[in-house]
Design a protein around this motif. Structure first.
Motif, PDB file in Angstrom:
ATOM      1  N   ILE A 170       0.841  -1.209   0.000  1.00 34.52           N
ATOM      2  CA  ILE A 170       0.000   0.000   0.000  1.00 34.52           C
ATOM      3  C   ILE A 170       0.867   1.247   0.000  1.00 34.52           C
ATOM      4  O   ILE A 170       1.883   1.321   0.688  1.00 34.52           O
ATOM      5  CB  ILE A 170      -0.913   0.003   1.247  1.00 34.52           C
ATOM      6  CG1 ILE A 170      -1.861  -1.207   1.185  1.00 34.52           C
ATOM      7  CG2 ILE A 170      -1.697   1.307   1.339  1.00 34.52           C
ATOM      8  CD1 ILE A 170      -2.620  -1.416   2.464  1.00 34.52           C
ATOM      9  N   ARG A 171       0.425   2.265  -0.793  1.00 31.95           N
ATOM     10  CA  ARG A 171       1.085   3.579  -0.792  1.00 31.95           C
ATOM     11  C   ARG A 171      -0.008   4.630  -0.900  1.00 31.95           C
ATOM     12  O   ARG A 171      -0.912   4.507  -1.737  1.00 31.95           O
ATOM     13  CB  ARG A 171       2.057   3.695  -1.964  1.00 31.95           C
ATOM     14  CG  ARG A 171       2.840   5.005  -1.970  1.00 31.95           C
ATOM     15  CD  ARG A 171       4.006   4.910  -2.924  1.00 31.95           C
ATOM     16  NE  ARG A 171       4.730   6.172  -3.040  1.00 31.95           N
ATOM     17  CZ  ARG A 171       5.906   6.289  -3.638  1.00 31.95           C
ATOM     18  NH1 ARG A 171       6.472   5.217  -4.201  1.00 31.95           N
ATOM     19  NH2 ARG A 171       6.518   7.446  -3.715  1.00 31.95           N
ATOM     20  N   PRO A 172       0.031   5.643  -0.035  1.00 34.71           N
ATOM     21  CA  PRO A 172      -1.062   6.631  -0.013  1.00 34.71           C
ATOM     22  C   PRO A 172      -1.307   7.268  -1.378  1.00 34.71           C
ATOM     23  O   PRO A 172      -0.375   7.612  -2.101  1.00 34.71           O
ATOM     24  CB  PRO A 172      -0.576   7.677   0.995  1.00 34.71           C
ATOM     25  CG  PRO A 172       0.371   6.941   1.883  1.00 34.71           C
ATOM     26  CD  PRO A 172       1.049   5.935   1.002  1.00 34.71           C
ATOM     27  N   GLY A 173      -2.601   7.384  -1.740  1.00 33.04           N
ATOM     28  CA  GLY A 173      -3.005   8.072  -2.951  1.00 33.04           C
ATOM     29  C   GLY A 173      -2.901   7.253  -4.211  1.00 33.04           C
ATOM     30  O   GLY A 173      -3.223   7.743  -5.294  1.00 33.04           O
ATOM     31  N   ARG A 174      -2.485   5.990  -4.111  1.00 40.85           N
ATOM     32  CA  ARG A 174      -2.322   5.141  -5.294  1.00 40.85           C
ATOM     33  C   ARG A 174      -3.486   4.173  -5.397  1.00 40.85           C
ATOM     34  O   ARG A 174      -3.729   3.374  -4.495  1.00 40.85           O
ATOM     35  CB  ARG A 174      -1.008   4.364  -5.231  1.00 40.85           C
ATOM     36  CG  ARG A 174       0.228   5.268  -5.217  1.00 40.85           C
ATOM     37  CD  ARG A 174       0.410   5.968  -6.558  1.00 40.85           C
ATOM     38  NE  ARG A 174       1.621   6.789  -6.564  1.00 40.85           N
ATOM     39  CZ  ARG A 174       2.016   7.509  -7.582  1.00 40.85           C
ATOM     40  NH1 ARG A 174       1.295   7.531  -8.696  1.00 40.85           N
ATOM     41  NH2 ARG A 174       3.115   8.233  -7.523  1.00 40.85           N
ATOM     42  N   ARG A 175      -4.227   4.262  -6.467  1.00 38.25           N
ATOM     43  CA  ARG A 175      -5.357   3.370  -6.694  1.00 38.25           C
ATOM     44  C   ARG A 175      -5.092   2.333  -7.793  1.00 38.25           C
ATOM     45  O   ARG A 175      -5.871   1.402  -7.967  1.00 38.25           O
ATOM     46  CB  ARG A 175      -6.603   4.179  -7.077  1.00 38.25           C
ATOM     47  CG  ARG A 175      -7.132   5.050  -5.951  1.00 38.25           C
ATOM     48  CD  ARG A 175      -8.434   5.719  -6.369  1.00 38.25           C
ATOM     49  NE  ARG A 175      -9.072   6.404  -5.252  1.00 38.25           N
ATOM     50  CZ  ARG A 175      -8.817   7.662  -4.899  1.00 38.25           C
ATOM     51  NH1 ARG A 175      -7.917   8.381  -5.601  1.00 38.25           N
ATOM     52  NH2 ARG A 175      -9.430   8.207  -3.875  1.00 38.25           N
ATOM     53  N   VAL A 176      -4.032   2.535  -8.556  1.00 29.03           N
ATOM     54  CA  VAL A 176      -3.727   1.688  -9.695  1.00 29.03           C
ATOM     55  C   VAL A 176      -2.300   1.150  -9.555  1.00 29.03           C
ATOM     56  O   VAL A 176      -1.403   1.864  -9.093  1.00 29.03           O
ATOM     57  CB  VAL A 176      -3.864   2.478 -11.020  1.00 29.03           C
ATOM     58  CG1 VAL A 176      -3.511   1.604 -12.218  1.00 29.03           C
ATOM     59  CG2 VAL A 176      -5.280   3.024 -11.166  1.00 29.03           C
ATOM     60  N   LEU A 177      -2.115  -0.083  -9.955  1.00 34.82           N
ATOM     61  CA  LEU A 177      -0.780  -0.683  -9.917  1.00 34.82           C
ATOM     62  C   LEU A 177       0.212   0.199 -10.668  1.00 34.82           C
ATOM     63  O   LEU A 177      -0.040   0.620 -11.796  1.00 34.82           O
ATOM     64  CB  LEU A 177      -0.821  -2.080 -10.550  1.00 34.82           C
ATOM     65  CG  LEU A 177       0.498  -2.859 -10.588  1.00 34.82           C
ATOM     66  CD1 LEU A 177       0.925  -3.274  -9.185  1.00 34.82           C
ATOM     67  CD2 LEU A 177       0.373  -4.085 -11.493  1.00 34.82           C
ATOM     68  N   ARG A 178       1.363   0.475 -10.035  1.00 36.21           N
ATOM     69  CA  ARG A 178       2.359   1.382 -10.604  1.00 36.21           C
ATOM     70  C   ARG A 178       3.406   0.644 -11.433  1.00 36.21           C
ATOM     71  O   ARG A 178       3.725  -0.514 -11.173  1.00 36.21           O
ATOM     72  CB  ARG A 178       3.077   2.145  -9.488  1.00 36.21           C
ATOM     73  CG  ARG A 178       2.188   3.058  -8.665  1.00 36.21           C
ATOM     74  CD  ARG A 178       2.913   3.507  -7.400  1.00 36.21           C
ATOM     75  NE  ARG A 178       4.210   4.102  -7.712  1.00 36.21           N
ATOM     76  CZ  ARG A 178       5.289   4.009  -6.920  1.00 36.21           C
ATOM     77  NH1 ARG A 178       5.214   3.317  -5.797  1.00 36.21           N
ATOM     78  NH2 ARG A 178       6.409   4.607  -7.270  1.00 36.21           N
ATOM     79  N   THR A 179       3.934   1.357 -12.431  1.00 36.88           N
ATOM     80  CA  THR A 179       5.119   0.880 -13.127  1.00 36.88           C
ATOM     81  C   THR A 179       6.230   0.670 -12.104  1.00 36.88           C
ATOM     82  O   THR A 179       6.418   1.470 -11.186  1.00 36.88           O
ATOM     83  CB  THR A 179       5.570   1.899 -14.182  1.00 36.88           C
ATOM     84  OG1 THR A 179       4.538   2.032 -15.159  1.00 36.88           O
ATOM     85  CG2 THR A 179       6.861   1.467 -14.850  1.00 36.88           C
ATOM     86  N   GLY A 180       6.982  -0.397 -12.252  1.00 41.77           N
ATOM     87  CA  GLY A 180       8.039  -0.686 -11.296  1.00 41.77           C
ATOM     88  C   GLY A 180       7.558  -1.519 -10.127  1.00 41.77           C
ATOM     89  O   GLY A 180       8.372  -1.881  -9.262  1.00 41.77           O
TER      90      GLY A 180
END
Length: 329
Positions: A48-58
């Motif tokens: 989990i990372r705040p403000g992230r709703r979509v899987l990130r690159t990397g």
């Protein structure tokens, strides 16, 4: 320009001396269909990372790779010894005509250690150009196979492949096929149970080699060579099948009820070699019958389905004999 459809597809094989090391493909086979494909898994982070709703690159990575699928072919009078060797493992060759004229060879296949593997190349035409694109599969083991025949049909052979990897970097091989290839049918064949002729409308025989397909280790995306393990209890190899025909009397049903084992001899034939010997595939097996009671679904002729399983009685389990003009498999 080539035909921009599956009509211009090709399939070639080569035998590997080391598992997963590509061999030169040198033998072509006519196919009805194939489903060989690459399986490439993805590894995704669940952190989990705040403000992230979509899987990130990397946060996702390439995972393990493998290849596999099924090939369906019509059973041929020549060149199929290679497939049978990779289905069964052990093979012996004899020449029934001592004079060597005509040149006839009988290859007998029985359960034994499997060869390292096959390299299989499939050429798939693109549209609209008709350019045939090569897809090459290395480390191909036969996990299971089926021989089947029915009224009005050519005998089919369908191996299920466990491959190590797929590449499109290997150049397309020039397709080549045996000049004297013909096909085998049940029309000139027979089926006997315990020495007596048995009429049937269809039959299928299956073999499973009990190969472990999950041999992955750290440091590699590719699977290590699949090894034999118990696929049913302690047995690595399982051979079974189904016979379907008209219900005639209580003989076959009696074997099912009593648990009696019997010798099954299945013959597929087609064409002669110099007018003396038949091209043929002959399967001989000691089998038990697992059912069933014939029923009356309607007013038609009552049919009887006979599932069977190969059992080793200490003398016989199963063998496949391939009579052909091929000197080697």
């Amino acid at each position: 320009m080539g035909i921009p459809s599956g009509l211009d597809a090709q399939l070639m094989t080569g035998e590997e001396t080391t598992y997963g090391t590509a061999a030169t493909v040198d033998r072509g086979y006519e196919i009805r269909s194939e489903t060989l494909s690459l399986e490439a898994q993805r590894i995704e982070s669940s952190a989990i990372r705040p403000g992230r709703r979509v899987l990130r690159t990397g946060r996702w990575f390439q995972g393990q790779r493998s290849a596999g699928g099924e090939i369906t072919m019509e059973l041929g009078t020549v060149s199929f010894g290679r497939w049978f060797k990779h289905c069964f493992g052990a093979v012996t060759t004899a020449q029934p005509d001592a004079a060597g004229n005509p040149t006839v060879y009988k290859h007998t296949f029985t359960p034994g250690p499997l060869p390292p593997g096959l390299t299989i190349q499939v050429g798939r035409p693109g549209a609209p150009s008709g350019t045939v694109h090569p897809f090459t599969y290395t480390g191909c083991k036969i996990g299971s196979w089926t021989l089947s025949s029915a009224i009005g049909e050519i005998v089919t052979f369908a191996p299920t492949i466990l491959g190590r990897d797929e590449t499109t970097a290997t150049p397309l091989a020039t397709a080549s096929y045996p000049a004297n290839l013909d096909l085998l049918t049940f029309v000139e064949g027979s089926l006997t149970l315990d020495g007596a002729a048995h009429e049937m409308r269809s039959i299928s025989v299956q073999g499973t080699n009990g190969l472990a397909d999950d041999r992955y280790v750290h440091g590699s995306r590719l699977r290590n060579e699949p090894l034999e393990i118990g696929s049913e209890g302690s047995q690595a190899r399982v051979y079974s099948g189904t016979i379907e025909g008209e219900f005639k009397d209580l003989t076959a049903y009696g074997r099912f009820v009593s648990g009696a084992e019997a010798e099954l001899v299945l013959l597929f034939a087609g064409g002669t070699i110099s007018g003396t010997y038949d091209y043929e595939v002959r399967i001989t097996a000691n089998v038990r019958f697992d059912g069933t009671t014939p029923n009356v679904p309607d007013g038609n002729v009552i049919m009887q389905t006979l599932p069977f399983k190969v059992v080793d009685n200490g003398t016989t389990s199963i063998r496949l004999e391939y009579q052909t003009t091929d000197a080697t498999v």
